[in-house]
Design a protein around this motif. Structure first.
Motif, mmCIF file in Angstrom:
data_model
loop_
_atom_site.group_PDB
_atom_site.id
_atom_site.type_symbol
_atom_site.label_atom_id
_atom_site.label_comp_id
_atom_site.label_asym_id
_atom_site.label_seq_id
_atom_site.Cartn_x
_atom_site.Cartn_y
_atom_site.Cartn_z
ATOM 1 N N LEU A 27 0.850 -1.185 0.000
ATOM 2 C CA LEU A 27 0.000 0.000 0.000
ATOM 3 C C LEU A 27 0.889 1.239 0.000
ATOM 4 O O LEU A 27 1.828 1.340 0.788
ATOM 5 C CB LEU A 27 -0.906 0.018 1.233
ATOM 6 C CG LEU A 27 -1.859 1.210 1.386
ATOM 7 C CD1 LEU A 27 -2.834 1.286 0.217
ATOM 8 C CD2 LEU A 27 -2.619 1.125 2.707
ATOM 9 N N ALA A 28 0.587 2.163 -0.898
ATOM 10 C CA ALA A 28 1.312 3.435 -0.964
ATOM 11 C C ALA A 28 0.331 4.573 -0.721
ATOM 12 O O ALA A 28 -0.716 4.646 -1.376
ATOM 13 C CB ALA A 28 1.996 3.596 -2.317
ATOM 14 N N LEU A 29 0.674 5.436 0.232
ATOM 15 C CA LEU A 29 -0.200 6.540 0.616
ATOM 16 C C LEU A 29 0.583 7.844 0.633
ATOM 17 O O LEU A 29 1.800 7.852 0.872
ATOM 18 C CB LEU A 29 -0.781 6.308 2.016
ATOM 19 C CG LEU A 29 -1.596 5.043 2.262
ATOM 20 C CD1 LEU A 29 -1.866 4.881 3.755
ATOM 21 C CD2 LEU A 29 -2.895 5.074 1.464
ATOM 22 N N VAL A 30 -0.131 8.947 0.402
ATOM 23 C CA VAL A 30 0.455 10.268 0.583
ATOM 24 C C VAL A 30 -0.555 11.123 1.332
ATOM 25 O O VAL A 30 -1.750 11.112 1.021
ATOM 26 C CB VAL A 30 0.848 10.909 -0.774
ATOM 27 C CG1 VAL A 30 -0.340 10.978 -1.729
ATOM 28 C CG2 VAL A 30 1.431 12.298 -0.569
ATOM 29 N N ASN A 31 -0.098 11.820 2.353
ATOM 30 C CA ASN A 31 -0.943 12.702 3.139
ATOM 31 C C ASN A 31 -1.068 14.040 2.401
ATOM 32 O O ASN A 31 -0.077 14.720 2.169
ATOM 33 C CB ASN A 31 -0.318 12.913 4.523
ATOM 34 C CG ASN A 31 -1.222 13.675 5.469
ATOM 35 O OD1 ASN A 31 -1.744 14.732 5.132
ATOM 36 N ND2 ASN A 31 -1.385 13.152 6.676
ATOM 37 N N ALA A 32 -2.298 14.377 2.028
ATOM 38 C CA ALA A 32 -2.519 15.577 1.224
ATOM 39 C C ALA A 32 -2.167 16.858 1.972
ATOM 40 O O ALA A 32 -1.937 17.900 1.346
ATOM 41 C CB ALA A 32 -3.974 15.637 0.771
ATOM 42 N N HIS A 33 -2.099 16.820 3.294
ATOM 43 C CA HIS A 33 -1.891 18.031 4.083
ATOM 44 C C HIS A 33 -0.419 18.363 4.309
ATOM 45 O O HIS A 33 -0.059 19.531 4.422
ATOM 46 C CB HIS A 33 -2.605 17.896 5.428
ATOM 47 C CG HIS A 33 -4.080 17.674 5.287
ATOM 48 N ND1 HIS A 33 -4.968 18.689 5.045
ATOM 49 C CD2 HIS A 33 -4.814 16.530 5.330
ATOM 50 C CE1 HIS A 33 -6.196 18.196 4.955
ATOM 51 N NE2 HIS A 33 -6.124 16.894 5.119
ATOM 52 N N ASN A 34 0.417 17.328 4.377
ATOM 53 C CA ASN A 34 1.833 17.589 4.653
ATOM 54 C C ASN A 34 2.783 16.908 3.668
ATOM 55 O O ASN A 34 3.994 16.936 3.861
ATOM 56 C CB ASN A 34 2.189 17.177 6.086
ATOM 57 C CG ASN A 34 1.867 15.716 6.357
ATOM 58 O OD1 ASN A 34 1.787 14.899 5.427
ATOM 59 N ND2 ASN A 34 1.685 15.374 7.625
ATOM 60 N N ASP A 35 2.226 16.265 2.640
ATOM 61 C CA ASP A 35 2.999 15.585 1.596
ATOM 62 C C ASP A 35 3.848 14.431 2.143
ATOM 63 O O ASP A 35 4.808 14.001 1.504
ATOM 64 C CB ASP A 35 3.899 16.579 0.848
ATOM 65 C CG ASP A 35 4.271 16.058 -0.537
ATOM 66 O OD1 ASP A 35 3.430 15.410 -1.183
ATOM 67 O OD2 ASP A 35 5.433 16.266 -0.959
ATOM 68 N N GLU A 36 3.477 13.934 3.290
ATOM 69 C CA GLU A 36 4.174 12.766 3.843
ATOM 70 C C GLU A 36 3.800 11.523 3.038
ATOM 71 O O GLU A 36 2.635 11.308 2.711
ATOM 72 C CB GLU A 36 3.773 12.592 5.309
ATOM 73 C CG GLU A 36 4.453 11.444 6.023
ATOM 74 C CD GLU A 36 4.016 11.363 7.480
ATOM 75 O OE1 GLU A 36 4.052 10.248 8.038
ATOM 76 O OE2 GLU A 36 3.637 12.409 8.041
ATOM 77 N N HIS A 37 4.807 10.702 2.709
ATOM 78 C CA HIS A 37 4.588 9.499 1.916
ATOM 79 C C HIS A 37 4.904 8.251 2.723
ATOM 80 O O HIS A 37 5.748 8.276 3.623
ATOM 81 C CB HIS A 37 5.483 9.500 0.664
ATOM 82 C CG HIS A 37 5.063 10.468 -0.394
ATOM 83 N ND1 HIS A 37 5.126 11.840 -0.233
ATOM 84 C CD2 HIS A 37 4.577 10.250 -1.658
ATOM 85 C CE1 HIS A 37 4.713 12.436 -1.350
ATOM 86 N NE2 HIS A 37 4.364 11.501 -2.213
#
Length: 298
Positions: free
Chosen positions: A19-29
């Motif tokens: 699973l690959a995710l990116v947090n839209a608020h802080n660009d954390e991957h």
């Protein structure tokens, strides 16, 4: 001991273990391999997911739902393989209430507050197709927000809606009206105990009988909870129960019963997701060759 095949097929809807995710608020991957080759789950990788989807308002975290992780992995690869953009994952109850007080369109009994839901941004041209794909799974909640450009995905009761039909302002979960339960997995071996968690309890406490039923079979309910008049006293959402092992069955829901007195709109029975219980490895392999509904709709 569980067969390797059963370990690798614990849920009806599963991803490929990544699973690959990116947090839209802080660009954390985060790109994780959450499921090992032997079918077991990697706690360290689950912690990485838990951290990325933490509550935006106060950085609180909660336990990762394996069921949700598998659905998100499936969705990522169904959408083309790019990292999923998380707009909202877990919301602490305080943060969720704060959003509600600001007039935001959030539910009072939101499944975000139990770590069972995510809001994911997609290109608007892809939203309708993906919404229908999740709907076709018949496993989850699927909300389509065309104007805002995101899908809401949760592992509550199977249902679907659009922004104009969400009825968020009606507080549909009030009074325990939408209580439900989820087993830890969908597939079990005969005699294997089952962990069950209760959700959407808005008016605690709730009294649960010490016997449940699945496909007409009675199962003993055990819990480390206070007792009252022969029933377990559940103090809120997230309470854990354990059921004695069941005999082999086709897909059927576990049915829990509540005891009197029942507060407000507390239902008399509370159902889990459907489960399957297998006997021998031979029976398991023979039945698993039939494609699931999800596979047939691809």
């Amino acid at each position: 001991m569980l067969s390797a095949f059963l370990l690798a097929a614990r849920f009806f809807v599963m991803g490929d273990g990544t699973l690959a995710l990116v947090n839209a608020h802080n660009d954390e991957h985060a790109a994780v391999h959450y499921r090992r080759k032997d079918g077991t789950y990697d706690p360290a990788e689950l912690v990485r997911i838990r951290h990325l989807v933490r509550s935006q308002g106060d950085a609180r975290e909660t336990e990762v739902s394996l069921r949700l992780v598998e659905v998100l992995s499936w969705l990522q690869h169904t959408a083309g393989g790019k990292p999923l953009v998380v707009l909202s994952g877990y919301r602490s109850p305080d943060y969720n209430q704060g959003l509600k007080a600001q007039g935001k369109a959030v539910a009072g009994g939101s499944l975000h507050t139990e770590g069972l839901a995510t809001d994911l941004a997609f290109p608007r041209t892809e939203l309708p197709r993906l919404w229908h794909r999740v709907r076709d799974l018949d496993c989850c909640g699927a909300g389509y927000y065309a104007k805002e450009g995101f899908l809401h995905v949760d592992v509550g009761r199977p249902r679907f809606w659009e922004a104009t039909t969400s009825r968020v302002d009606e507080n549909l979960s009030a009074g325990n009206a939408r209580m439900f339960a989820r087993t830890e997995f969908d597939r079990y071996a005969a005699g294997e105990g089952m962990a069950v968690t209760l959700h959407a309890i808005t008016v605690p406490p709730v009294l649960i009988r010490r016997e449940a039923k699945v496909a007409g079979e009675a199962l003993r309910v055990e819990a480390e909870l206070p007792e009252k008049d022969g029933c377990y006293e559940v103090g809120g959402s997230g309470a854990h129960l354990r059921l004695a092992g069941a005999r082999p069955i086709r897909r059927a829901a576990v049915v829990l019963s509540t005891c009197e007195p029942r507060s407000e709109r507390t239902p008399e029975t509370v159902e889990t997701n459907p489960i399957e219980v297998y006997g021998t490895d031979t029976a398991l392999e023979g039945r698993e060759r039939t494609p699931s509904r999800a596979a047939r709709t691809r």
